[in-house]
Write a protein that holds these residues in place. Structure first.
Motif, mmCIF file in Angstrom:
data_model
loop_
_atom_site.group_PDB
_atom_site.id
_atom_site.type_symbol
_atom_site.label_atom_id
_atom_site.label_comp_id
_atom_site.label_asym_id
_atom_site.label_seq_id
_atom_site.Cartn_x
_atom_site.Cartn_y
_atom_site.Cartn_z
ATOM 1 N N ALA A 166 21.991 -6.945 28.010
ATOM 2 C CA ALA A 166 22.928 -5.842 27.819
ATOM 3 C C ALA A 166 22.141 -4.770 27.076
ATOM 4 C CB ALA A 166 24.120 -6.283 26.998
ATOM 5 N N LEU A 167 22.282 -3.517 27.491
ATOM 6 C CA LEU A 167 21.502 -2.431 26.898
ATOM 7 C C LEU A 167 21.859 -2.274 25.417
ATOM 8 C CD1 LEU A 167 19.522 -0.074 27.260
ATOM 9 C CD2 LEU A 167 21.467 1.346 27.948
ATOM 10 N N ALA A 168 20.916 -2.559 24.547
ATOM 11 C CA ALA A 168 21.154 -2.458 23.103
ATOM 12 C C ALA A 168 19.817 -2.503 22.376
ATOM 13 C CB ALA A 168 22.035 -3.604 22.614
ATOM 14 N N MET A 169 19.693 -1.664 21.351
ATOM 15 C CA MET A 169 18.528 -1.718 20.483
ATOM 16 C C MET A 169 18.863 -2.605 19.291
ATOM 17 S SD MET A 169 16.480 1.404 18.638
ATOM 18 C CE MET A 169 15.045 1.109 17.602
ATOM 19 N N HIS A 170 17.904 -3.425 18.891
ATOM 20 C CA HIS A 170 18.092 -4.298 17.721
ATOM 21 C C HIS A 170 17.102 -3.935 16.631
ATOM 22 C CE1 HIS A 170 20.245 -7.768 20.050
ATOM 23 N NE2 HIS A 170 20.986 -6.696 19.890
ATOM 24 N N ILE A 171 17.626 -3.669 15.448
ATOM 25 C CA ILE A 171 16.788 -3.421 14.273
ATOM 26 C C ILE A 171 17.273 -4.319 13.144
ATOM 27 C CG2 ILE A 171 16.248 -1.058 14.969
ATOM 28 C CD1 ILE A 171 18.298 0.018 13.067
ATOM 29 N N ASP A 172 16.416 -4.558 12.161
ATOM 30 C CA ASP A 172 16.830 -5.450 11.075
ATOM 31 C C ASP A 172 17.564 -4.665 9.978
ATOM 32 O OD1 ASP A 172 14.911 -4.335 9.368
ATOM 33 O OD2 ASP A 172 13.496 -5.994 9.602
ATOM 34 N N THR A 173 17.977 -5.361 8.949
ATOM 35 C CA THR A 173 18.803 -4.694 7.932
ATOM 36 C C THR A 173 18.018 -3.645 7.146
ATOM 37 O OG1 THR A 173 18.438 -6.617 6.506
ATOM 38 C CG2 THR A 173 20.556 -6.466 7.617
ATOM 39 N N ASP A 174 16.713 -3.863 6.927
ATOM 40 C CA ASP A 174 15.924 -2.829 6.250
ATOM 41 C C ASP A 174 15.924 -1.547 7.081
ATOM 42 O OD1 ASP A 174 15.177 -4.483 4.129
ATOM 43 O OD2 ASP A 174 13.329 -5.145 5.120
ATOM 44 N N GLU A 175 15.668 -1.721 8.372
ATOM 45 C CA GLU A 175 15.611 -0.554 9.262
ATOM 46 C C GLU A 175 16.983 0.104 9.384
ATOM 47 O OE1 GLU A 175 11.967 -2.206 12.060
ATOM 48 O OE2 GLU A 175 13.991 -2.966 12.399
ATOM 49 N N ALA A 176 18.024 -0.716 9.493
ATOM 50 C CA ALA A 176 19.385 -0.176 9.593
ATOM 51 C C ALA A 176 19.744 0.619 8.339
ATOM 52 C CB ALA A 176 20.384 -1.313 9.801
ATOM 53 N N ASN A 177 19.368 0.087 7.175
ATOM 54 C CA ASN A 177 19.668 0.799 5.931
ATOM 55 C C ASN A 177 18.816 2.056 5.792
ATOM 56 O OD1 ASN A 177 21.711 -0.895 5.013
ATOM 57 N ND2 ASN A 177 20.255 -2.301 4.073
ATOM 58 N N ALA A 178 17.607 2.018 6.311
ATOM 59 C CA ALA A 178 16.719 3.191 6.222
ATOM 60 C C ALA A 178 17.253 4.369 7.042
ATOM 61 C CB ALA A 178 15.300 2.830 6.678
ATOM 62 N N VAL A 179 18.127 4.096 8.020
ATOM 63 C CA VAL A 179 18.759 5.188 8.781
ATOM 64 C C VAL A 179 20.262 5.265 8.513
ATOM 65 C CG1 VAL A 179 17.062 5.233 10.649
ATOM 66 C CG2 VAL A 179 19.076 3.765 10.873
ATOM 67 N N GLY A 180 20.737 4.530 7.506
ATOM 68 C CA GLY A 180 22.175 4.544 7.203
ATOM 69 C C GLY A 180 22.997 4.216 8.442
ATOM 70 N N LEU A 181 22.613 3.158 9.140
ATOM 71 C CA LEU A 181 23.223 2.858 10.453
ATOM 72 C C LEU A 181 24.713 2.592 10.323
ATOM 73 C CD1 LEU A 181 22.364 2.548 13.427
ATOM 74 C CD2 LEU A 181 22.359 0.086 13.068
ATOM 75 N N CYS A 182 25.475 3.297 11.152
ATOM 76 C CA CYS A 182 26.939 3.163 11.095
ATOM 77 C C CYS A 182 27.514 3.610 12.433
ATOM 78 C CB CYS A 182 27.456 4.008 9.932
ATOM 79 S SG CYS A 182 29.211 3.811 9.628
ATOM 80 N N GLY A 183 27.075 2.936 13.490
ATOM 81 C CA GLY A 183 27.639 3.240 14.807
ATOM 82 C C GLY A 183 26.896 4.291 15.616
ATOM 83 N N GLN A 184 25.818 4.866 15.066
ATOM 84 C CA GLN A 184 25.087 5.865 15.841
ATOM 85 C C GLN A 184 24.418 5.245 17.069
ATOM 86 O OE1 GLN A 184 24.740 5.148 12.471
ATOM 87 N NE2 GLN A 184 23.210 6.556 11.679
ATOM 88 N N GLU A 185 24.131 6.095 18.063
ATOM 89 C CA GLU A 185 23.376 5.647 19.230
ATOM 90 C C GLU A 185 21.931 6.135 19.132
ATOM 91 O OE1 GLU A 185 25.550 6.313 22.945
ATOM 92 O OE2 GLU A 185 26.392 4.352 22.399
ATOM 93 N N GLY A 186 21.024 5.416 19.760
ATOM 94 C CA GLY A 186 19.624 5.787 19.786
ATOM 95 C C GLY A 186 19.243 6.418 21.107
ATOM 96 N N GLU A 187 18.112 7.103 21.129
ATOM 97 C CA GLU A 187 17.613 7.748 22.341
ATOM 98 C C GLU A 187 16.096 7.686 22.339
ATOM 99 O OE1 GLU A 187 18.630 11.887 22.575
ATOM 100 O OE2 GLU A 187 17.871 12.067 24.630
ATOM 101 N N ILE A 188 15.496 7.297 23.451
ATOM 102 C CA ILE A 188 14.032 7.254 23.542
ATOM 103 C C ILE A 188 13.504 8.681 23.568
ATOM 104 C CG2 ILE A 188 12.094 6.602 25.042
ATOM 105 C CD1 ILE A 188 13.790 4.163 25.892
ATOM 106 N N VAL A 189 12.492 8.936 22.743
ATOM 107 C CA VAL A 189 11.918 10.287 22.684
ATOM 108 C C VAL A 189 10.389 10.199 22.812
ATOM 109 C CG1 VAL A 189 13.741 11.348 21.297
ATOM 110 C CG2 VAL A 189 11.854 10.180 20.131
ATOM 111 N N ASN A 190 9.811 11.280 23.298
ATOM 112 C CA ASN A 190 8.356 11.388 23.337
ATOM 113 C C ASN A 190 7.899 12.208 22.143
ATOM 114 O OD1 ASN A 190 7.763 10.015 25.813
ATOM 115 N ND2 ASN A 190 8.784 11.719 26.849
ATOM 116 N N ILE A 191 7.070 11.637 21.301
ATOM 117 C CA ILE A 191 6.601 12.400 20.138
ATOM 118 C C ILE A 191 5.086 12.422 20.108
ATOM 119 C CG2 ILE A 191 8.594 12.074 18.648
ATOM 120 C CD1 ILE A 191 6.910 9.799 17.296
#
Lengths: 191, 191
Positions: A166-191
């Motif tokens: 199922a399409l979903a990105m998985h990050i751990d709690t450190d990473e989630a807290n580092a972005v204040g994760l709360c339901g946001q969606e992610g998007e692949i970007v070229n940097i």
């Protein structure tokens, strides 16, 4: 169709081998289903174990089912440091020479010589998702996660394509807290 | 001159008011200097307190000196959730309506009605650094932090320019772990 996807926090958890499940919970024990997870066939259970390191114990860590060929403990770096172990950042299942720990259950305990990892951030997707997003299995991408106060772009994100994802990105709690994760969606970007 | 700067992990810590120091450690107590920090005049001490939330206690949290007009507790989001409090992401010193907690010292305890924050990621710099880097005080920038396995670009980074700063970016332990921080330098980027 949108190019964004849900980002889920993968909190610390354990996958057990059948042999270790027997030792920890008693011969023939069946994991107690609690709820389905986003990836088909994977489920959270009511069963918990303590993860013991040289410095400290993390009590009550959730077991995910079903059982797997090898026991695997997924911690955040914060967790690993707090119990005094140095665990590598790895893809799930890549356990060779990963970190050891002791696991304590209600009926017994096991010392694993390897199996503790910090999960590499990743995106599960179907082949049709990969085609739409222009990526391939095993590709390393960057993902932008917007946040009211802690936006970030995470690089070194592994793409995992299987026919049952199922399409979903998985990050751990450190990473989630580092972005204040709360339901946001992610998007692949070229940097 | 290089456009990069050190990135330092700001682990959980406490700044105490003189009045709270007196209650926690006894009237007239002087903080016991342990080592200087990167920012001039700031120092770590040998003194520690317990931070108590509704769910749990974090024992032995380091006090930084010197004392400040208002007691401030800086935790990571992981810490805050673990003890059961919801603390806002704030610039240091911006404590109005921030989170409450109990602080326990060797001689007493205080209940603060506000003062617990998650520090907003920021870069300390001198006016000449700001000019060289092309930024201004209070500007919000993005910083790229390379890492062998967890590279990232953190946005929502606050620039703090004062005449007594040492050039350094400060991130909390969640953020440091999310980039596998281990001595890398950061660089301001336009994204």
């Amino acid at each position: 169709m949108s190019n964004t996807f849900i980002v889920e926090t993968s909190a610390r958890h354990v996958h057990l081998s059948k042999a270790d499940l027997d030792i920890l919970f008693g011969e023939g024990y069946e994991l107690k289903f609690r709820k389905e997870l986003s990836q088909p066939g994977q489920f959270a259970t009511f069963d918990r174990v303590d993860i013991v390191g040289p410095k400290r114990t993390i009590p009550g860590v959730t077991i995910l089912g079903p059982t797997r060929p090898q026991t695997q403990v997924e911690l955040s770096l914060t967790d690993a440091r707090s119990i005094g172990i140095t665990a590598p950042i790895r893809e799930s299942g890549d356990l060779k020479d990963s970190a050891p720990c002791k696991i304590v259950g209600p009926c017994g305990e096991v010392e694993i010589s390897e199996g503790v990892i910090i999960a590499m951030r990743h995106i599960h997707m179907l082949p049709e998702d990969a085609e739409r997003l222009g990526v391939k299995d095993k590709q390393i991408v960057s993902v932008k996660i917007p946040s009211p106060e802690r936006s970030a772009i995470f690089s070194d994100v592994l793409v995992r394509v299987t026919p049952t994802s199922a399409l979903a990105m998985h990050i751990d709690t450190d990473e989630a807290n580092a972005v204040g994760l709360c339901g946001q969606e992610g998007e692949i970007v070229n940097i």
